[in-house]
Design a protein around this motif. Structure first.
Motif, PDB file in Angstrom:
ATOM      1  N   PRO A 175     -10.446  10.944  68.683  1.00  0.00           N
ATOM      2  CA  PRO A 175     -11.461   9.970  67.877  1.00  0.00           C
ATOM      3  C   PRO A 175     -10.705   8.387  68.140  1.00  0.00           C
ATOM      4  O   PRO A 175     -11.479   7.606  68.652  1.00  0.00           O
ATOM      5  N   LEU A 204     -11.360   7.779  71.999  1.00  0.00           N
ATOM      6  CA  LEU A 204     -12.928   7.565  72.184  1.00  0.00           C
ATOM      7  C   LEU A 204     -13.040   5.960  71.646  1.00  0.00           C
ATOM      8  O   LEU A 204     -14.076   5.364  72.274  1.00  0.00           O
ATOM      9  N   ALA A 205     -12.827   5.833  70.228  1.00  0.00           N
ATOM     10  CA  ALA A 205     -12.701   4.535  69.983  1.00  0.00           C
ATOM     11  C   ALA A 205     -12.399   3.366  70.661  1.00  0.00           C
ATOM     12  O   ALA A 205     -13.023   2.121  70.775  1.00  0.00           O
ATOM     13  N   ALA A 254     -17.634   6.684  67.747  1.00  0.00           N
ATOM     14  CA  ALA A 254     -16.633   7.617  68.149  1.00  0.00           C
ATOM     15  C   ALA A 254     -17.121   8.912  67.106  1.00  0.00           C
ATOM     16  O   ALA A 254     -17.153  10.000  67.384  1.00  0.00           O
TER      17      ALA A 254
END
Length: 358
Positions: free
Chosen positions: A101, A104-105, A315
């Motif tokens: 995460p 992705l963020a 995300a």
């Protein structure tokens, strides 16, 4: 004053003032819109909801692919998977073969910052060009634009005739705008007033960025919040319910969906699909506490285009959609199996763009 009320007032002012009989107004040409490079952005990259409550159906591609997102329009599932295979290692910063995460963020936050930098640079170039066109004896230090200066340049670009533009700046009845042009100009005046933070009638370079890209400025973000409530909060109780969010102003009813064939049956199907699209958007990204209602803080967080908090929330939405084994990370296989989550939910024939939101 709410956007809808002010724009209607300005539109009436532009269209209904009596025409001077001694000098018939110049007729509007075939161009139906004002010069787009001078206007506030109709579409804001990396923002979920446009200023007119239209959902940005390209949002996920914009925040994953940055400024290159326009070139990411595959015509087949195989092509989509190829594009995502090339993207995966650019997000996988620790090269462990899994997207966390945080990774992705980070990608989302970086792409949003890239879009913001491009928007600011574009507005600053337009501002500099407009300043250069102002006569030397009228130039301000530091550089500033008045609404009259801006109107003259806008109408010069529209008509190709500076004499006509100067006359229009002094008397709006001297040039007969089309209805669409008048509506755009009314909205234009409204956003100019919103961007004029010190209310002195002039815009400096930073205020001009806010004029063209209201999503980049905290002050104009509050105005966008007010406009969204004015458009969506049907009973004016300062809460937007799921059903209110599902039913945007009628003018947007089919524009968020794939092209239809114009038949009544198709429009009805499109309307139903659009309502489902907006219901999903509300559930996944607006109503973060899942109580079926969105207050001002929730909608403000949804409209805010920048910051790690927004990136982390987005995300999380993508993770829920594609993390099939629920291990808290995405493998390349999971990303490819759920390519529509990252590229778009409707891939159309070669040469066509994506037209449907996730």
């Amino acid at each position: 004053m709410p956007l809808t009320v002010l724009s209607q007032f300005l539109l009436l002012h532009l269209l209904l003032l009596p025409r001077k009989s001694c000098s018939p107004p110049v007729q509007a040409g075939s161009q139906s819109t004002l010069p787009q490079h001078l206007l506030p952005a109709d579409h804001a990259d990396a923002v979920r909801l446009e200023s007119d409550t239209h959902i940005n159906r390209d949002f996920v591609r914009e925040v994953l692919f940055g400024e290159a997102h326009d070139s990411v329009r595959p015509s087949s599932g195989a092509e989509a998977r190829k594009i995502l295979t090339a993207l995966f290692p650019r997000i996988d910063t620790n090269s462990d073969g899994r997207l966390s995460p945080t990774e992705l963020a980070g990608r989302i936050a970086g792409s949003v910052a890239e879009h913001e930098a491009a928007a600011r640079n574009s507005s600053q170039l337009v501002f500099a060009a407009l300043i250069a066109s102002v006569q030397r004896d009228q130039q301000q230090q530091p550089p500033r634009l008045s609404l009259r200066h801006y109107t003259v340049e806008l109408m010069s670009a529209l008509t190709g005739n500076r004499t006509v533009a100067l006359a229009f700046a002094d008397d709006v009845t001297s040039y007969r705008l089309s209805d669409d042009q008048a509506r755009q100009l009314a909205l234009n005046h409204h956003r100019w007033a919103q961007a004029d933070a010190d209310a002195d009638g002039w815009l400096d370079a930073d205020e001009f960025v806010c004029f063209q890209h209201s999503e980049l400025c905290n002050a104009t973000l509050e105005n966008r919040l007010e406009d969204a409530f004015a458009a969506l909060d049907r009973n004016a109780d300062q809460i937007i319910t799921r059903s209110e969010f599902m039913s945007p102003p009628e003018s947007r009813i089919v524009e968020e969906l794939p092209f239809g064939d114009g038949e009544a049956q198709q429009r009805e199907a499109d309307s139903s699909a659009q309502q489902q699209l907006r219901a999903d958007e509300f559930d996944q990204r607006v109503d973060f506490n899942r109580d079926g209602r969105a207050d001002r803080e929730e909608l403000r967080a949804y409209l805010q285009p920048e910051g790690r908090a927004m990136a982390a929330r987005e995300a999380a939405v993508l993770m829920r959609a594609a993390d099939a084994n629920k291990d808290g990370a995405l493998s390349l296989a999971e990303m490819l199996d759920h390519y529509s989550v990252f590229i778009g939910s409707k891939l159309v024939n070669a040469g066509m763009a994506l037209h449907e939101e996730l």
